[in-house]
Design a protein around this motif. Structure first.
Motif, PDB file in Angstrom:
ATOM      1  N   MET A   1       0.856  -1.183   0.000  1.00  0.00           N
ATOM      2  CA  MET A   1       0.000   0.000   0.000  1.00  0.00           C
ATOM      3  C   MET A   1       0.893   1.234   0.000  1.00  0.00           C
ATOM      4  SD  MET A   1      -3.035   1.057   2.667  1.00  0.00           S
ATOM      5  CE  MET A   1      -1.892   1.584   3.947  1.00  0.00           C
ATOM      6  N   SER A   2       1.554   1.517  -1.129  1.00  0.00           N
ATOM      7  CA  SER A   2       2.454   2.664  -1.189  1.00  0.00           C
ATOM      8  C   SER A   2       1.682   3.969  -1.088  1.00  0.00           C
ATOM      9  CB  SER A   2       3.265   2.617  -2.485  1.00  0.00           C
ATOM     10  OG  SER A   2       2.397   2.594  -3.603  1.00  0.00           O
ATOM     11  N   SER A   3       0.516   4.079  -1.751  1.00  0.00           N
ATOM     12  CA  SER A   3      -0.329   5.265  -1.666  1.00  0.00           C
ATOM     13  C   SER A   3      -1.755   4.863  -1.985  1.00  0.00           C
ATOM     14  CB  SER A   3       0.139   6.350  -2.633  1.00  0.00           C
ATOM     15  OG  SER A   3      -0.665   7.502  -2.499  1.00  0.00           O
ATOM     16  N   GLN A   4      -2.703   5.405  -1.204  1.00  0.00           N
ATOM     17  CA  GLN A   4      -4.100   5.012  -1.393  1.00  0.00           C
ATOM     18  C   GLN A   4      -5.006   6.188  -1.061  1.00  0.00           C
ATOM     19  OE1 GLN A   4      -5.147   1.316   0.456  1.00  0.00           O
ATOM     20  NE2 GLN A   4      -7.344   1.589   0.180  1.00  0.00           N
ATOM     21  N   GLU A   5      -6.136   6.269  -1.738  1.00  0.00           N
ATOM     22  CA  GLU A   5      -7.135   7.307  -1.486  1.00  0.00           C
ATOM     23  C   GLU A   5      -8.370   6.653  -0.873  1.00  0.00           C
ATOM     24  OE1 GLU A   5      -6.834  10.610  -2.343  1.00  0.00           O
ATOM     25  OE2 GLU A   5      -4.831  10.378  -3.232  1.00  0.00           O
ATOM     26  N   ASP A 109      -1.827  20.757   3.027  1.00  0.00           N
ATOM     27  CA  ASP A 109      -1.666  22.192   2.814  1.00  0.00           C
ATOM     28  C   ASP A 109      -2.446  22.632   1.578  1.00  0.00           C
ATOM     29  OD1 ASP A 109       0.024  22.505   4.985  1.00  0.00           O
ATOM     30  OD2 ASP A 109       1.829  22.081   3.788  1.00  0.00           O
ATOM     31  N   GLY A 110      -3.336  23.617   1.760  1.00  0.00           N
ATOM     32  CA  GLY A 110      -4.011  24.212   0.621  1.00  0.00           C
ATOM     33  C   GLY A 110      -5.101  23.385  -0.011  1.00  0.00           C
ATOM     34  N   GLU A 111      -5.487  22.290   0.600  1.00  0.00           N
ATOM     35  CA  GLU A 111      -6.580  21.475   0.069  1.00  0.00           C
ATOM     36  C   GLU A 111      -7.237  20.713   1.212  1.00  0.00           C
ATOM     37  OE1 GLU A 111      -5.396  17.964  -2.248  1.00  0.00           O
ATOM     38  OE2 GLU A 111      -3.308  18.535  -1.862  1.00  0.00           O
ATOM     39  N   SER A 112      -8.427  20.204   0.954  1.00  0.00           N
ATOM     40  CA  SER A 112      -9.164  19.509   2.010  1.00  0.00           C
ATOM     41  C   SER A 112      -8.584  18.131   2.256  1.00  0.00           C
ATOM     42  CB  SER A 112     -10.637  19.385   1.615  1.00  0.00           C
ATOM     43  OG  SER A 112     -10.766  18.598   0.436  1.00  0.00           O
ATOM     44  N   GLY A 113      -8.808  17.646   3.450  1.00  0.00           N
ATOM     45  CA  GLY A 113      -8.407  16.291   3.774  1.00  0.00           C
ATOM     46  C   GLY A 113      -7.091  16.188   4.509  1.00  0.00           C
ATOM     47  N   PHE A 114      -6.660  14.941   4.689  1.00  0.00           N
ATOM     48  CA  PHE A 114      -5.508  14.642   5.531  1.00  0.00           C
ATOM     49  C   PHE A 114      -4.564  13.666   4.823  1.00  0.00           C
ATOM     50  CE2 PHE A 114      -9.156  15.684   8.100  1.00  0.00           C
ATOM     51  CZ  PHE A 114      -8.650  16.604   9.006  1.00  0.00           C
ATOM     52  N   ARG A 115      -3.299  13.836   5.105  1.00  0.00           N
ATOM     53  CA  ARG A 115      -2.276  12.898   4.652  1.00  0.00           C
ATOM     54  C   ARG A 115      -1.911  12.014   5.838  1.00  0.00           C
ATOM     55  NH1 ARG A 115       1.587  12.479   0.579  1.00  0.00           N
ATOM     56  NH2 ARG A 115       3.546  11.460   1.197  1.00  0.00           N
ATOM     57  N   VAL A 116      -2.102  10.727   5.673  1.00  0.00           N
ATOM     58  CA  VAL A 116      -1.902   9.768   6.760  1.00  0.00           C
ATOM     59  C   VAL A 116      -0.714   8.875   6.428  1.00  0.00           C
ATOM     60  CG1 VAL A 116      -2.956   7.936   8.139  1.00  0.00           C
ATOM     61  CG2 VAL A 116      -4.379   9.796   7.224  1.00  0.00           C
ATOM     62  N   GLU A 117       0.289   8.930   7.267  1.00  0.00           N
ATOM     63  CA  GLU A 117       1.456   8.065   7.093  1.00  0.00           C
ATOM     64  C   GLU A 117       1.268   6.803   7.924  1.00  0.00           C
ATOM     65  OE1 GLU A 117       3.660   8.620   4.936  1.00  0.00           O
ATOM     66  OE2 GLU A 117       3.295  10.739   4.477  1.00  0.00           O
ATOM     67  N   SER A 119       2.697   2.428   8.477  1.00  0.00           N
ATOM     68  CA  SER A 119       3.818   1.504   8.335  1.00  0.00           C
ATOM     69  C   SER A 119       3.834   0.828   6.978  1.00  0.00           C
ATOM     70  CB  SER A 119       3.764   0.446   9.443  1.00  0.00           C
ATOM     71  OG  SER A 119       2.543  -0.281   9.375  1.00  0.00           O
ATOM     72  N   ASP A 120       2.786   1.072   6.182  1.00  0.00           N
ATOM     73  CA  ASP A 120       2.696   0.448   4.869  1.00  0.00           C
ATOM     74  C   ASP A 120       2.337   1.467   3.796  1.00  0.00           C
ATOM     75  OD1 ASP A 120       2.795  -1.659   3.050  1.00  0.00           O
ATOM     76  OD2 ASP A 120       0.655  -2.097   3.280  1.00  0.00           O
ATOM     77  N   GLY A 121       2.844   2.673   3.933  1.00  0.00           N
ATOM     78  CA  GLY A 121       2.613   3.671   2.910  1.00  0.00           C
ATOM     79  C   GLY A 121       1.740   4.816   3.371  1.00  0.00           C
ATOM     80  N   THR A 122       1.231   5.571   2.387  1.00  0.00           N
ATOM     81  CA  THR A 122       0.465   6.785   2.645  1.00  0.00           C
ATOM     82  C   THR A 122      -0.992   6.590   2.252  1.00  0.00           C
ATOM     83  OG1 THR A 122       2.416   8.139   2.216  1.00  0.00           O
ATOM     84  CG2 THR A 122       0.286   9.246   2.121  1.00  0.00           C
ATOM     85  N   VAL A 123      -1.881   7.164   3.060  1.00  0.00           N
ATOM     86  CA  VAL A 123      -3.302   7.180   2.748  1.00  0.00           C
ATOM     87  C   VAL A 123      -3.756   8.638   2.742  1.00  0.00           C
ATOM     88  CG1 VAL A 123      -5.628   6.455   3.419  1.00  0.00           C
ATOM     89  CG2 VAL A 123      -3.673   4.940   3.848  1.00  0.00           C
ATOM     90  N   ASN A 124      -4.464   9.041   1.714  1.00  0.00           N
ATOM     91  CA  ASN A 124      -5.081  10.360   1.659  1.00  0.00           C
ATOM     92  C   ASN A 124      -6.570  10.198   1.944  1.00  0.00           C
ATOM     93  OD1 ASN A 124      -2.789  12.083   0.770  1.00  0.00           O
ATOM     94  ND2 ASN A 124      -2.812  10.669  -0.970  1.00  0.00           N
ATOM     95  N   ALA A 125      -7.057  10.926   2.933  1.00  0.00           N
ATOM     96  CA  ALA A 125      -8.448  10.772   3.360  1.00  0.00           C
ATOM     97  C   ALA A 125      -9.074  12.135   3.596  1.00  0.00           C
ATOM     98  CB  ALA A 125      -8.529   9.937   4.630  1.00  0.00           C
ATOM     99  N   ARG A 126     -10.353  12.264   3.267  1.00  0.00           N
ATOM    100  CA  ARG A 126     -11.057  13.512   3.537  1.00  0.00           C
ATOM    101  C   ARG A 126     -11.414  13.616   5.012  1.00  0.00           C
ATOM    102  NH1 ARG A 126     -15.207  17.063   0.312  1.00  0.00           N
ATOM    103  NH2 ARG A 126     -13.621  16.635  -1.239  1.00  0.00           N
ATOM    104  N   TYR A 127     -11.771  12.484   5.627  1.00  0.00           N
ATOM    105  CA  TYR A 127     -12.147  12.470   7.044  1.00  0.00           C
ATOM    106  C   TYR A 127     -11.356  11.375   7.752  1.00  0.00           C
ATOM    107  CZ  TYR A 127     -16.162  14.738   4.828  1.00  0.00           C
ATOM    108  OH  TYR A 127     -16.966  15.554   4.062  1.00  0.00           O
ATOM    109  N   VAL A 128     -11.061  11.593   9.035  1.00  0.00           N
ATOM    110  CA  VAL A 128     -10.348  10.600   9.844  1.00  0.00           C
ATOM    111  C   VAL A 128     -11.113  10.386  11.145  1.00  0.00           C
ATOM    112  CG1 VAL A 128      -8.238  10.082  11.136  1.00  0.00           C
ATOM    113  CG2 VAL A 128      -8.091  11.175   8.879  1.00  0.00           C
ATOM    114  N   VAL A 129     -11.357   9.122  11.465  1.00  0.00           N
ATOM    115  CA  VAL A 129     -12.004   8.753  12.729  1.00  0.00           C
ATOM    116  C   VAL A 129     -10.983   8.050  13.608  1.00  0.00           C
ATOM    117  CG1 VAL A 129     -13.877   7.478  13.838  1.00  0.00           C
ATOM    118  CG2 VAL A 129     -14.230   8.474  11.564  1.00  0.00           C
ATOM    119  N   ALA A 130     -10.672   8.646  14.747  1.00  0.00           N
ATOM    120  CA  ALA A 130      -9.768   8.027  15.714  1.00  0.00           C
ATOM    121  C   ALA A 130     -10.591   7.093  16.597  1.00  0.00           C
ATOM    122  CB  ALA A 130      -9.077   9.089  16.557  1.00  0.00           C
TER     123      ALA A 130
END
Length: 443
Positions: A1-5, A109-117, A119-130
């Protein structure tokens, strides 16, 4: 999972994460759940071996799936509870990836959502639930130095009596965990000292109904906040050995020495507060108040429930309560171990966004909706009500959080540069989305 939306990223696949996934699936919201261990791992390895659920099987479950091998009024063993959550996730095809740890969440930066790092890559998500829950960082008060040669463990690391060195044990904390561990140690032949602080002590069962039922019909589960001054009061109730009301007098009669709250330690001696009698009396008052309200409910509703006058017979206080120990020389008493049943602290160090966490590391939220737009919390004690800590309670909280995400998706659909057709999922038309928003906002 190098990068996922994904639209919604849920962090944690315990009972909160599984519940959240089910509600998001029901609403047709694309999402991904990441779990660093296995599903419901804390039920398997973060509890002692003999633990069972504190509520009966008919109560401590999610809608849509029952325990098919546990009697409704019985208490499911911890491994069976973990298996239940795995089965629930499978039933709803929850998109859960295990063995993936979230290391940071940062706003883009400059756009909606979050960049999530992870242990198996990056996930880009509009919303995050902890959805990592409250049991993240065991709290052991800095009372006894490690140099004292005592075995000190937190209740989350305790598994069975054989784990501890020979000798007497001091258990600090008399909520459900501390009481059950103290009982187990005493039955194994250990001399046990139990440090008792303020607590609620509901009846396990009264006039034929479990306390979970009574707190439900009496409206206790719906309390929005603990009474003032009782924010840190624990609940002493047990599902062990078929379930029973916690009775500190009975514990003393069995050989457990009760002491007050643990205050300090010096020169090999533990010092206790003089509050044991007051704590026992306050617990008794809580217990009797539930009986009073239950009796009134029965009378008002004309119910033919069996009388239980013996439930009000408390008996005399034992000597350890009337003449409490205020200090204990641990060496002279043969104490070689301390089990700290002293709760947990949260750890949101991975959630690196501006306003989600306060200066003390606690989440800023209202019913799970963070002050940081796009961030949500789930699985917290008193998140929306007293029942939030229970399995069924977290399921209801997840529904509310899912509705709030649905509302925000509806607003996002009206942003000029986001086509409405793109914001609505294939499973949910614009009309359906608008109707859900209207219903939710009016609730």
């Amino acid at each position: 999972m190098s990068s996922q939306e994904t639209e919604v990223l849920v962090v944690g696949a315990g009972q909160a994460g599984v519940a959240m996934s089910q509600h998001l699936t029901e609403r047709g919201i694309p999402h991904l759940v990441l779990e660093r261990d296995r599903i419901a791992e804390r039920w398997r390895t973060g509890r002692w071996d003999s633990l069972v659920a504190n509520g009966p099987a008919w109560h401590d479950r999610f809608p849509g799936l029952e325990f098919d091998d546990v009697e409704p009024n019985a208490f499911a063993p911890k491994e069976r509870v973990a298996d239940y959550f795995e089965a629930y996730a499978k039933k709803y095809n929850a998109p859960i990836r295990t063995g993936v740890e979230v290391t940071s969440v940062r706003r883009k930066d400059g756009e909606s959502g979050f960049r999530v790092e992870t242990s198996d890559g990056t996930v880009n998500a509009r919303y995050v639930v902890a959805a990592t829950g409250p049991f993240q960082k065991p709290v052991i008060p800095a009372v006894v130095p490690d140099t004292q040669g005592l075995a000190q463990i937190h209740s989350s690391a305790y598994h069975n009596p054989q784990q501890l060195p020979d000798g007497a044990v001091l258990v600090v904390g008399a909520g459900s965990s501390g009481v059950q561990i103290a009982e187990e140690l005493q039955r194994s032949g250990r001399q046990v000292f139990l440090s008792v602080g303020p607590h609620d002590r509901p009846p396990r069962q009264y006039r034929g109904k479990d306390f979970c039922w009574w707190l439900g019909v009496l409206g206790k589960w719906e309390m929005a906040a603990p009474p003032k001054g009782a924010e840190h009061v624990t609940i002493a109730v047990s599902g062990a050995n078929g379930g029973h009301t916690v009775d500190f007098r009975a514990l003393a009669a069995a050989g457990i020495t009760l002491v007050g709250r643990t205050n300090s330690f010096n020169n090999g001696t533990m010092h206790f507060a003089s509050d044991l009698g007051r704590n026992i009396a306050a617990g008794d008052a809580n217990y009797l108040s539930v009986l009073d309200e239950a009796d009134l409910y029965i009378a008002r509703n004309g119910l033919d429930f069996p009388e239980e006058p013996e439930a009000r017979v408390l008996g005399d206080n034992p000597a350890c309560v009337t003449k409490p120990l205020l200090e204990l020389d641990l060496g002279a008493a043969g104490v070689t171990s301390i089990v700290w049943a002293t709760g947990f602290a949260v750890d949101y160090s991975w959630l690196q966004v501006d306003d989600a966490i306060d200066a003390e590391g606690r989440p800023r939220h209202q019913r799970g909706v963070s002050t940081e737009p796009g961030i949500y919390f789930l699985g917290l004690p008193w998140q929306s009500r007293r029942g939030s800590s229970f399995i069924w309670g977290v399921w209801h909280d997840a529904g509310y959080v899912a509705d709030q995400i649905t509302i925000q998706r509806g607003y996002a659909a009206h942003v000029a540069d986001v086509p409405l057709r793109q914001a609505a999922t294939s499973a949910q038309s614009h009309t359906e989305l608008s109707e859900r928003i209207a219903v939710t906002q009016g609730a």
